[in-house]
Scaffold this active site. Structure first.
Site, PDB file in Angstrom:
ATOM      1  N   LYS A  13       0.836  -1.217   0.000  1.00  0.00           N
ATOM      2  CA  LYS A  13       0.000   0.000   0.000  1.00  0.00           C
ATOM      3  C   LYS A  13       0.868   1.264   0.000  1.00  0.00           C
ATOM      4  O   LYS A  13       0.645   2.172  -0.797  1.00  0.00           O
ATOM      5  CB  LYS A  13      -0.945   0.021   1.227  1.00  0.00           C
ATOM      6  CG  LYS A  13      -1.909  -1.163   1.271  1.00  0.00           C
ATOM      7  CD  LYS A  13      -2.856  -1.089   2.444  1.00  0.00           C
ATOM      8  CE  LYS A  13      -2.149  -1.157   3.788  1.00  0.00           C
ATOM      9  NZ  LYS A  13      -1.424  -2.418   4.044  1.00  0.00           N
ATOM     10  N   ARG A  88      -9.733   0.073   9.069  1.00  0.00           N
ATOM     11  CA  ARG A  88      -9.139  -1.236   9.315  1.00  0.00           C
ATOM     12  C   ARG A  88     -10.119  -2.182   9.992  1.00  0.00           C
ATOM     13  O   ARG A  88      -9.760  -3.313  10.294  1.00  0.00           O
ATOM     14  CB  ARG A  88      -7.930  -1.065  10.211  1.00  0.00           C
ATOM     15  CG  ARG A  88      -6.599  -1.334   9.474  1.00  0.00           C
ATOM     16  CD  ARG A  88      -5.507  -1.007  10.436  1.00  0.00           C
ATOM     17  NE  ARG A  88      -4.251  -1.604  10.202  1.00  0.00           N
ATOM     18  CZ  ARG A  88      -3.235  -0.986   9.612  1.00  0.00           C
ATOM     19  NH1 ARG A  88      -3.385   0.206   9.078  1.00  0.00           N
ATOM     20  NH2 ARG A  88      -2.066  -1.580   9.532  1.00  0.00           N
ATOM     21  N   ARG A 122      11.623  -5.360   5.277  1.00  0.00           N
ATOM     22  CA  ARG A 122      11.338  -3.965   4.875  1.00  0.00           C
ATOM     23  C   ARG A 122      12.291  -2.988   5.559  1.00  0.00           C
ATOM     24  O   ARG A 122      12.614  -3.117   6.725  1.00  0.00           O
ATOM     25  CB  ARG A 122       9.896  -3.613   5.249  1.00  0.00           C
ATOM     26  CG  ARG A 122       9.575  -2.125   5.051  1.00  0.00           C
ATOM     27  CD  ARG A 122       8.106  -1.852   5.024  1.00  0.00           C
ATOM     28  NE  ARG A 122       7.429  -2.177   6.256  1.00  0.00           N
ATOM     29  CZ  ARG A 122       6.099  -2.079   6.423  1.00  0.00           C
ATOM     30  NH1 ARG A 122       5.338  -1.676   5.404  1.00  0.00           N
ATOM     31  NH2 ARG A 122       5.548  -2.384   7.567  1.00  0.00           N
ATOM     32  N   ARG A 153      11.454  -0.798  10.890  1.00  0.00           N
ATOM     33  CA  ARG A 153      10.382  -0.477  11.831  1.00  0.00           C
ATOM     34  C   ARG A 153      10.370  -1.454  13.005  1.00  0.00           C
ATOM     35  O   ARG A 153      10.606  -2.645  12.816  1.00  0.00           O
ATOM     36  CB  ARG A 153       9.025  -0.524  11.108  1.00  0.00           C
ATOM     37  CG  ARG A 153       8.631   0.802  10.494  1.00  0.00           C
ATOM     38  CD  ARG A 153       7.435   0.695   9.613  1.00  0.00           C
ATOM     39  NE  ARG A 153       6.275   0.038  10.213  1.00  0.00           N
ATOM     40  CZ  ARG A 153       5.079  -0.052   9.658  1.00  0.00           C
ATOM     41  NH1 ARG A 153       4.885   0.497   8.460  1.00  0.00           N
ATOM     42  NH2 ARG A 153       4.090  -0.665  10.245  1.00  0.00           N
ATOM     43  N   ARG A 164      -0.130  -8.824  13.533  1.00  0.00           N
ATOM     44  CA  ARG A 164      -0.745  -7.889  12.566  1.00  0.00           C
ATOM     45  C   ARG A 164      -1.510  -8.652  11.492  1.00  0.00           C
ATOM     46  O   ARG A 164      -2.572  -8.212  11.046  1.00  0.00           O
ATOM     47  CB  ARG A 164       0.345  -6.996  11.947  1.00  0.00           C
ATOM     48  CG  ARG A 164       0.861  -5.958  12.960  1.00  0.00           C
ATOM     49  CD  ARG A 164       2.238  -5.451  12.614  1.00  0.00           C
ATOM     50  NE  ARG A 164       2.282  -4.708  11.384  1.00  0.00           N
ATOM     51  CZ  ARG A 164       3.405  -4.497  10.690  1.00  0.00           C
ATOM     52  NH1 ARG A 164       4.554  -4.982  11.113  1.00  0.00           N
ATOM     53  NH2 ARG A 164       3.359  -3.796   9.587  1.00  0.00           N
TER      54      ARG A 164
HETATM   55  P1  ADP Z   1       2.209  -1.837   3.247  1.00  0.00           P
HETATM   56  O1  ADP Z   1       2.244  -0.319   3.183  1.00  0.00           O
HETATM   57  O2  ADP Z   1       1.031  -2.422   2.552  1.00  0.00           O
HETATM   58  O3  ADP Z   1       2.389  -2.376   4.640  1.00  0.00           O
HETATM   59  P2  ADP Z   1       4.782  -1.608   1.848  1.00  0.00           P
HETATM   60  O4  ADP Z   1       4.423  -0.800   0.654  1.00  0.00           O
HETATM   61  O5  ADP Z   1       5.554  -0.926   2.927  1.00  0.00           O
HETATM   62  O6  ADP Z   1       3.479  -2.361   2.439  1.00  0.00           O
HETATM   63  O7  ADP Z   1       5.608  -2.887   1.327  1.00  0.00           O
HETATM   64  C1  ADP Z   1       6.035  -3.897   2.251  1.00  0.00           C
HETATM   65  C2  ADP Z   1       7.347  -4.515   1.778  1.00  0.00           C
HETATM   66  O8  ADP Z   1       7.152  -5.199   0.553  1.00  0.00           O
HETATM   67  C3  ADP Z   1       8.477  -3.487   1.530  1.00  0.00           C
HETATM   68  O9  ADP Z   1       9.692  -4.084   1.896  1.00  0.00           O
HETATM   69  C4  ADP Z   1       8.391  -3.260   0.018  1.00  0.00           C
HETATM   70  O10 ADP Z   1       9.648  -2.871  -0.519  1.00  0.00           O
HETATM   71  C5  ADP Z   1       7.973  -4.639  -0.480  1.00  0.00           C
HETATM   72  N1  ADP Z   1       7.145  -4.580  -1.697  1.00  0.00           N
HETATM   73  C6  ADP Z   1       6.217  -3.658  -2.048  1.00  0.00           C
HETATM   74  N2  ADP Z   1       5.672  -3.954  -3.250  1.00  0.00           N
HETATM   75  C7  ADP Z   1       6.253  -5.119  -3.650  1.00  0.00           C
HETATM   76  C8  ADP Z   1       6.109  -5.945  -4.814  1.00  0.00           C
HETATM   77  N3  ADP Z   1       5.263  -5.640  -5.803  1.00  0.00           N
HETATM   78  N4  ADP Z   1       6.883  -7.067  -4.887  1.00  0.00           N
HETATM   79  C9  ADP Z   1       7.752  -7.387  -3.893  1.00  0.00           C
HETATM   80  N5  ADP Z   1       7.936  -6.632  -2.786  1.00  0.00           N
HETATM   81  C10 ADP Z   1       7.196  -5.521  -2.662  1.00  0.00           C
HETATM   82  P1  AMP Z   2       0.773   0.493   9.202  1.00  0.00           P
HETATM   83  O1  AMP Z   2       1.807   1.574   9.060  1.00  0.00           O
HETATM   84  O2  AMP Z   2      -0.430   0.702   8.345  1.00  0.00           O
HETATM   85  O3  AMP Z   2       1.376  -0.889   9.048  1.00  0.00           O
HETATM   86  O4  AMP Z   2       0.246   0.595  10.710  1.00  0.00           O
HETATM   87  C1  AMP Z   2       1.119   0.401  11.806  1.00  0.00           C
HETATM   88  C2  AMP Z   2       0.323   0.278  13.091  1.00  0.00           C
HETATM   89  O5  AMP Z   2      -0.397   1.508  13.358  1.00  0.00           O
HETATM   90  C3  AMP Z   2      -0.753  -0.803  13.110  1.00  0.00           C
HETATM   91  O6  AMP Z   2      -0.249  -2.093  13.429  1.00  0.00           O
HETATM   92  C4  AMP Z   2      -1.716  -0.276  14.202  1.00  0.00           C
HETATM   93  O7  AMP Z   2      -1.196  -0.518  15.489  1.00  0.00           O
HETATM   94  C5  AMP Z   2      -1.660   1.243  13.948  1.00  0.00           C
HETATM   95  N1  AMP Z   2      -2.719   1.662  12.998  1.00  0.00           N
HETATM   96  C6  AMP Z   2      -2.554   2.138  11.739  1.00  0.00           C
HETATM   97  N2  AMP Z   2      -3.734   2.413  11.158  1.00  0.00           N
HETATM   98  C7  AMP Z   2      -4.691   2.094  12.085  1.00  0.00           C
HETATM   99  C8  AMP Z   2      -6.108   2.103  12.081  1.00  0.00           C
HETATM  100  N3  AMP Z   2      -6.825   2.514  11.011  1.00  0.00           N
HETATM  101  N4  AMP Z   2      -6.749   1.722  13.216  1.00  0.00           N
HETATM  102  C9  AMP Z   2      -6.072   1.314  14.296  1.00  0.00           C
HETATM  103  N5  AMP Z   2      -4.737   1.237  14.354  1.00  0.00           N
HETATM  104  C10 AMP Z   2      -4.038   1.619  13.256  1.00  0.00           C
END
Ligand code: ADP
Ligand code: AMP
Length: 206
Positions: A13, A88, A122, A153, A164
């Site tokens: 995302k 969420r 990541r 992170r 998660r």
């Molecule tokens: P989200 O925001 O949904 O939690 P991220 O965009 O941060 O996910 O992506 C999570 C991990 O997956 C990161 O390490 C990113 O570089 C990797 N990633 C994102 N898109 C792809 C893809 N199309 N193929 C492989 N790895 C990806």
């Molecule tokens: P994310 O960056 O989207 O992976 O979110 C990291 C963490 O933030 C999650 O595991 C939750 O603890 C908190 N969080 C993010 N978005 C929400 C949401 N819409 N509602 C509740 N907690 C959230």
């Protein structure tokens, strides 16, 4: 256009949001980023959020919904927004319906078995928030976009990722049906090259 990015943690995302936001000129609003910023600044919201984010649990709805409602009132959202990580659960989706109109929900679909490796590998830019994966960094420690320092992170460890993904299955996945029934859901295959996934998203948004 008001767009929601739906998908499990690690589905891509944030990665796609950067690209969508640039191409379509929409502000990228990530509730996770908002919480991490508050935690870094040591605000009251940050102190509360940390006890949940560290465990991979959802921050209470009341706090989260209020933050989003206020953020969507900002002038940069008047022509649309890109919401990442909100709603969420069903309650948050129903609350959002009360204060905004959702035009499209983009569901980035990735098999859950791939997500542990994506999340544990990541690395995120401290400066601009761009995400990378160690497998593709080739040992580089800086952000390709802005030169910022990359970090891992705190919640990207096996135990917390496990929580998660459970929370996603139980609370967030039902939103697929919720938005399908409303006729606004568009699913995109999130497996493949990042630019390939982006091309699929652009096709859907066109
Ligand atoms: P989200 O925001 O949904 O939690 P991220 O965009 O941060 O996910 O992506 C999570 C991990 O997956 C990161 O390490 C990113 O570089 C990797 N990633 C994102 N898109 C792809 C893809 N199309 N193929 C492989 N790895 C990806
Ligand atoms: P994310 O960056 O989207 O992976 O979110 C990291 C963490 O933030 C999650 O595991 C939750 O603890 C908190 N969080 C993010 N978005 C929400 C949401 N819409 N509602 C509740 N907690 C959230």
């Amino acid at each position: 256009m008001n767009i929601i990015l739906l998908g499990a943690p690690g589905a891509g995302k944030g990665t796609q949001a950067t690209r969508i936001s640039e191409k379509f000129g929409l502000p990228h609003i990530s509730t996770g980023d908002i919480f991490r910023d508050n935690i870094k600044r040591g605000t009251e919201i940050g102190l509360l959020a940390k006890s949940y984010t560290d465990k991979g649990q959802l921050v209470p709805d009341e706090v989260t919904c209020k933050i989003v409602e206020e953020r969507l009132k900002a002038p940069d959202c008047k022509d649309g927004y890109l919401l990442d990580g909100f709603p969420r659960n069903l309650f948050q989706a129903q609350e959002l319906d009360k204060f905004s109109k959702v035009d499209a929900v983009l569901n980035i679909d990735v098999d859950l078995s791939l997500l542990m490796a994506r999340l544990c590998g990541r690395r995120v830019c401290k400066n601009c928030g761009e995400s990378y994966h160690v497998d593709f960094l080739g040992g580089k420690a800086d952000c390709e976009r802005c030169g910022g320092e990359l970090y891992q992170r705190k919640d990207d460890n096996e135990e917390t990722v496990g929580n998660r993904l459970r929370v996603y299955n139980e609370q967030t996945a039902p939103l697929i049906e919720y938005y399908t029934k409303k006729g606004v859901l568009r699913s995109v295959n999130g497996v493949g090259d990042i630019e390939e996934v982006f091309a699929r998203i652009c096709e859907v948004l066109r």
